[in-house]
Design a protein around this motif. Sequence first.
Motif, short mmCIF file in Angstrom:
data_model
loop_
_atom_site.label_atom_id
_atom_site.label_comp_id
_atom_site.label_asym_id
_atom_site.label_seq_id
_atom_site.Cartn_x
_atom_site.Cartn_y
_atom_site.Cartn_z
N TRP A 70 0.83 -1.21 0.00
CA TRP A 70 0.00 0.00 0.00
C TRP A 70 0.86 1.26 0.00
CZ3 TRP A 70 -1.97 2.36 5.03
CH2 TRP A 70 -2.90 3.38 4.81
N GLN A 71 1.95 1.23 0.76
CA GLN A 71 2.81 2.40 0.89
C GLN A 71 3.85 2.51 -0.22
OE1 GLN A 71 4.16 1.95 4.95
NE2 GLN A 71 2.49 3.25 5.68
N ASN A 72 4.01 1.47 -1.02
CA ASN A 72 5.01 1.47 -2.08
C ASN A 72 4.36 1.90 -3.40
OD1 ASN A 72 6.92 0.95 -4.03
ND2 ASN A 72 7.20 -1.20 -3.50
N GLU A 73 4.66 3.10 -3.83
CA GLU A 73 4.06 3.59 -5.07
C GLU A 73 4.63 2.88 -6.29
OE1 GLU A 73 4.02 7.85 -5.24
OE2 GLU A 73 3.07 8.01 -3.28
N GLN A 74 5.71 2.12 -6.12
CA GLN A 74 6.31 1.34 -7.21
C GLN A 74 5.77 -0.10 -7.22
OE1 GLN A 74 8.32 3.06 -9.35
NE2 GLN A 74 7.81 4.78 -8.02
N ARG A 75 4.79 -0.37 -6.38
CA ARG A 75 4.25 -1.73 -6.29
C ARG A 75 3.66 -2.19 -7.62
NH1 ARG A 75 0.56 1.51 -3.47
NH2 ARG A 75 -1.23 1.96 -4.79
N HIS A 76 3.51 -3.48 -7.72
CA HIS A 76 2.82 -4.07 -8.86
C HIS A 76 1.48 -4.57 -8.36
CE1 HIS A 76 7.13 -4.93 -10.30
NE2 HIS A 76 6.70 -3.82 -10.87
N SER A 77 0.43 -4.17 -9.01
CA SER A 77 -0.90 -4.62 -8.57
C SER A 77 -1.00 -6.14 -8.62
CB SER A 77 -2.01 -3.96 -9.39
OG SER A 77 -1.95 -4.37 -10.74
#
Length: 133
Positions: A70-77
């Motif tokens: 949630w806090q990682n804007e670089q996450r992969h959905s």
Amino acid sequence: MNISKAAKAAGISAKMIRYYEEIALLPKAVRSAAGYREYFPADIERLKFIYQARQLGFSLDEIKILIQLWQNEQRHSADVKALAQQHVQQLQEKISQMQHMVDYLQDLIASCAGDESAHCSILDKIQHPDHHG
């Protein structure tokens, strides 16, 4: 805001907030000059996120991962989706196990005379699950 106001705003108990801090789901609160915990809007949002994830049955370890995503804007959905799919599979397995328990208990209930006698087939089957008769 103090812990009681934070608890009310997030819909959880102050005890749970302290526990979430203890297990690092929530960062340790800033302390006031008087030593009281102080919470800010971001803390409340995080607590609400934790609460909702708990309502969906996610484990505390899964919630830690969800918070990181949630806090990682670089996450992969795809990572979030995979975690949710895994959780659904676990829930379906639990539902299946619970349905088996319900079916077994209904069979036990059907075998019980439910009268004034002391003999109880339900207790017998709990004591001796493999005994037939």
